[in-house]
Design a protein around this motif. Sequence first.
Motif, PDB file in Angstrom:
ATOM      1  N   LEU A 187      37.720 -10.385  53.941  1.00  0.00           N
ATOM      2  CA  LEU A 187      37.878 -10.858  55.316  1.00  0.00           C
ATOM      3  C   LEU A 187      37.263  -9.870  56.307  1.00  0.00           C
ATOM      4  O   LEU A 187      36.574 -10.274  57.250  1.00  0.00           O
ATOM      5  N   LEU A 188      37.504  -8.570  56.070  1.00  0.00           N
ATOM      6  CA  LEU A 188      36.913  -7.576  56.970  1.00  0.00           C
ATOM      7  C   LEU A 188      35.390  -7.632  56.881  1.00  0.00           C
ATOM      8  O   LEU A 188      34.692  -7.424  57.882  1.00  0.00           O
ATOM      9  N   ILE A 190      33.637 -10.366  56.333  1.00  0.00           N
ATOM     10  CA  ILE A 190      33.242 -11.515  57.158  1.00  0.00           C
ATOM     11  C   ILE A 190      33.270 -11.114  58.630  1.00  0.00           C
ATOM     12  O   ILE A 190      32.350 -11.408  59.394  1.00  0.00           O
ATOM     13  N   PHE A 191      34.348 -10.424  59.018  1.00  0.00           N
ATOM     14  CA  PHE A 191      34.464 -10.003  60.422  1.00  0.00           C
ATOM     15  C   PHE A 191      33.296  -9.108  60.820  1.00  0.00           C
ATOM     16  O   PHE A 191      32.780  -9.207  61.934  1.00  0.00           O
TER      17      PHE A 191
ATOM     18  N   PHE B 395      45.966 -19.216  58.711  1.00  0.00           N
ATOM     19  CA  PHE B 395      44.699 -18.531  58.450  1.00  0.00           C
ATOM     20  C   PHE B 395      43.741 -18.685  59.628  1.00  0.00           C
ATOM     21  O   PHE B 395      43.174 -17.709  60.118  1.00  0.00           O
ATOM     22  N   PHE B 399      42.309 -15.712  61.879  1.00  0.00           N
ATOM     23  CA  PHE B 399      40.859 -15.516  61.939  1.00  0.00           C
ATOM     24  C   PHE B 399      40.381 -15.568  63.384  1.00  0.00           C
ATOM     25  O   PHE B 399      39.575 -14.741  63.822  1.00  0.00           O
ATOM     26  N   SER B 403      38.963 -12.319  65.247  1.00  0.00           N
ATOM     27  CA  SER B 403      37.534 -12.257  65.551  1.00  0.00           C
ATOM     28  C   SER B 403      37.319 -12.130  67.055  1.00  0.00           C
ATOM     29  O   SER B 403      36.386 -11.447  67.488  1.00  0.00           O
ATOM     30  N   LEU B 406      37.873  -8.580  67.863  1.00  0.00           N
ATOM     31  CA  LEU B 406      36.736  -7.805  67.382  1.00  0.00           C
ATOM     32  C   LEU B 406      35.574  -7.871  68.371  1.00  0.00           C
ATOM     33  O   LEU B 406      34.911  -6.868  68.642  1.00  0.00           O
ATOM     34  N   VAL B 414      42.153  -4.429  64.726  1.00  0.00           N
ATOM     35  CA  VAL B 414      41.933  -5.510  63.764  1.00  0.00           C
ATOM     36  C   VAL B 414      42.081  -4.996  62.338  1.00  0.00           C
ATOM     37  O   VAL B 414      42.668  -5.668  61.484  1.00  0.00           O
ATOM     38  N   VAL B 418      44.610  -6.512  59.620  1.00  0.00           N
ATOM     39  CA  VAL B 418      44.239  -7.062  58.303  1.00  0.00           C
ATOM     40  C   VAL B 418      44.996  -6.346  57.192  1.00  0.00           C
ATOM     41  O   VAL B 418      45.502  -6.967  56.257  1.00  0.00           O
TER      42      VAL B 418
END
Lengths: 640, 498
Positions: A187-188, A190-191, B395, B399, B403, B406, B414, B418
């Motif tokens: 996931l990180l 993807i981020f 999810f 997400f 994001s 971010l 972030v 996670v």
Amino acid sequence: MTVEFPALALILLFPALGVLFNLFLGPRYGRGAVNVVGPGVVFVAFGVATWAFLTLLAMPPGGALAVHLWGWIEAGRFHTELGLRLDALSGVMVMIVTGVGALIHLYSVGYMAHDEDFARFFTYMNLFAFSMLILILADNLLMMFVGWEGVGLCSYLLIAFWYTNPQFAYNGRKAFVVNRIGDAGFLLGIFTIVATLGAHDVWTLDFVELRQHAALLGGAAATAAGFLLFIGATGKSAQIPLYVWLPDAMVGPTPVSALIHAATMVTAGVYMIARLGFIYTMAPAALGLVATIGGLTALFAATIALVQPDIKKVLAYSTISQLGYMFLGVGSGAYASGIFHLMTHAFFKGLLFLCAGSVIHALGGEQDMNKMGGLRRKLPITFWTMFIATLAIAAVPPFSGYFSKDLILEAAYDSGHSWLWFLGVITAGLTSFYMFRLIFMTFFGESRVDSEKEHHLHESPAVMAIPLIVLAILATVGGWVNLPGGLLWGNAFVRFLTPAVGAFKPIVEASPTSLSLAASIASALGIALAYLFYLRLPGVPMLLAWRLKDLYNLLLNKYYIDQLYNFIVTRPLFWVSDNVLNRAIDSFVIDGAADGAGLAVRTSGQIARRAETGNVQHYAFVYLLGALGIVAYYLFLVTH
Amino acid sequence: MSPFNLAAINFVWLPILPLVVVTVAAMAVLLAGVRVDDSESEGLGLLTLASLAVAFVFTLGILGQYGVAFAGAISVDSFSAFFELVILIAAMFTVMMSLDYAAENRIPGAEYYSLLLFSVLGMMLMAAAGDLIVIFLGLETMSITVYVLAGIMRRNAKSNEAAIKYFLLGAFSTGFLLYGIALVYGATGTIKLGPIHDALASGAMGSNPLLLAGIGMMVIGFGFKVAAVPFHMWAPDVYEGAPTPVTAFMAVGVKLAAFAAFIRVFMVDFASVGAHWQTVLWVIAALTMTGGNLIAVVQTNIKRMLAYSAIAHAGYLLLGMAAGVRSGPAILYYLLGYTFTNLGAFSVVIALERRGEAGNQISDFRGLAARQPLLAGAMAIFLLSLTGVPPMAGFVGKFYIFSEALHQGYVGLVIIAVLNSVVSAYYYFYVLVAMYMQEGGVEVERLSARPALVAAVGLAALATILIGVYPQPYIASAANAFHSASGAEGSHSAALEP
């Protein structure tokens, strides 16, 4: 060239229908219907996949089939679609997953014939096929992640299918948490991609578009993303340091081990890296790490497999080791070689597990090879097919493993990783040794089977034997799609995949023949040693185990890695959570119970007293500390 | 769209019609319930459900209207409507969970349902407030009724203790919030949100000490209501002690209302002085996520576990707030998914309960998958959504929030989030393991005789999947809601960018 091909959705639809049928109607319509529908939907999916694959073959190189389903997340400028795409890479994968998957489903009909929970079993198996196909056919990274999580879930459900043993529950949970660590990395990753491309105003995770814009990532972000995504791969594909869950996963039914923990799911990490090869090519450091971890895991797991007494454990560590080869291949930049070994491995390792299942089935659940022996006459089909698979994994020409392993080792050497090539050659020798050890202990020598089980010994029914035979054929000829360059249709498979994954660019040019010879010699030595130890001089292994007791115990106990993780990760987490946070800070426990802190009061009179003297005061105190902290911060703001 | 288009509101009472409906219903239920026996309170529950549905329909009518009513006391925009609708949904689910529970546990129906409605009134006021005093009014209306609801099982010691603790600490935090409001008033000279926004946006305030102190006090006050660390300690005890439907209502409704006001005041009106509070929220978010998740790991009681889980989720939401206005839509979307997921999870907890406590231990979930596959399947969906496993709503929400954070440069926060979601997998999966991989546990009784509860579980499960698989309309309405708030009160807000 991309062609709209709506029938791709059918490949997903049929397993999904299978899930619904088996879940809701399976128990009502009974075993007969489930036995038809469960494997049937996967066979139909295989048929549709074949149709799509043939269509793809008829197209000029670099073509793809695609279908757009619906828009998924559209948030501001960021958008992700739900869409399917079948190019050379996903085409090969879909053929493997539906083809081998269908055979294993068929085998399961026989294997689960005496299990009451057949409907639940096929529900999970179909759900797995569905999730795996999402992972493969996804046309973007986020949807791939959906499949990635889905296969993980099905894996846990099936690992714990027989939850009679309390240890199983622990194993399932371990698999889940280890995979979550990997998934967090994924996931990180993807981020990282989203954030970096977003800074250039590119808002996509679509593979085709990512490839077009990959240059925007730059070396640093590509390295970071490649590294983080690889953490995900080490979780799903059981590589160092996150491999610990796979051996435990063997408590599930054997067809599950064959399908999920050998042929398909565990290869998802290899597929992901091949799919994102254009990012890894920009990140030599990340790619080098992939190759290094792959080579080390291959050797590490093979050494553990040398001494395991449990037939499935040997195969589990063998799988980890073979996956290491695949990562060595893709990590060398030869993505096609990794996928090639992925395919041949799906044939021979799927077959090995099914054969092991057949043995276990015949022996009424026995998995300890010390209680087997001499089975080749009682179980001829199992013996011959398993022998073929063993020749394939031991890289004996012309069986399939020979071609794919050679290609990987050649790529490792040619990409400048000569020391990893060396590890790979040693691993080849170890592989031959432990696999022939397995064959000799199981099928040759004196029978060590319990006498009451001896009577029930039987070869598996046709429904289980047919998949064995088909897979044995594939394990034999499967490697011929990529004969060495210059020979007949030489390198056909690699050339077919190249438009999708990019060409391999060697740094060093070595003679393929001498490289191949080195690996073959190692392989032959392994076979010879196993023959010597387990057929000619059966006392030697025991003697060696006694003389080299420390080394033997180290291997037998898998280098004590589980204990180490428990000691440095699990226990500290619990200690901090329980003693420091839960008790000391959060509950201020007086009565010593973590649960229901301070609620041990019975009458209302006591409540008032407790409320005055008990933890409410403590709560207010912590509250006040927090408030003072905030006030202090603002005082600081004002004065500066 | 003119920001102060009063012409759109042709009847001055229209914007508060849903509030009026809820108030009248609350009084009607109280009166009607005088002669109803405690064990036969289902009728009152159905009346409550019907009136909530009517309020829901009226709230739909406000959608698309913009402006202020009652001289600025009430904000009329999609933000109010969004939160009012979700709060009403939460309340309807709570009633569906309560129908059988209240009768079974001899909870006085008239008081219970009317307090519930009054509490909904307070929550909706917080969502629709146009000035700080109305926010406070709503908050107190909500809080005082919830204190009583938490302790409504008078003979249950835990229920009593929960109420007393919640009340004592709640009173404590009310002081902070009120003081904060007073200081902001002192600094800006107004209690109306629009004018406060304009005063701050003009930049004349600088770092006025009164303003800073006011913001700090309000962070503490709201921090208590959303159960942020270190103002969270009441939550596990109160969640555990309160009757389970009330716990669900607190975990979802109170949180929704508190976040509605918190977001409107901070992310819209205080947006121009973000430097004064984003750092504080950064720290609180990190503490809240980490604290909630780490302590949840060792819980053995499902209600306590869900309490710490709720704390952790407040942390993720605070992360969004700390990251600034661009996360607004993501926070609203997250709250929507969170609502259904938590309501569903608590419904399953209620299904396992019998008179008192049986069913509240995680070990009681053992073997549920074998006995009640669909109930266990639904619980699995909720737990996976809470963990953040695709394609569930949880999810997509994570997400989306992560994001956006971010993109605003909050890399460190972030990463913390996670990693936290990895830890959370551990305790959520503990329940899954119990359901699917172990044997024992408690029998679920009379599930067929509790259609409302079953419906609540089923609807919540469907919504949890639907919002995750096809999130587009919900993301769009969340974005629309957030932008309508920032648009109505500050047309130069950065949140209006496409």
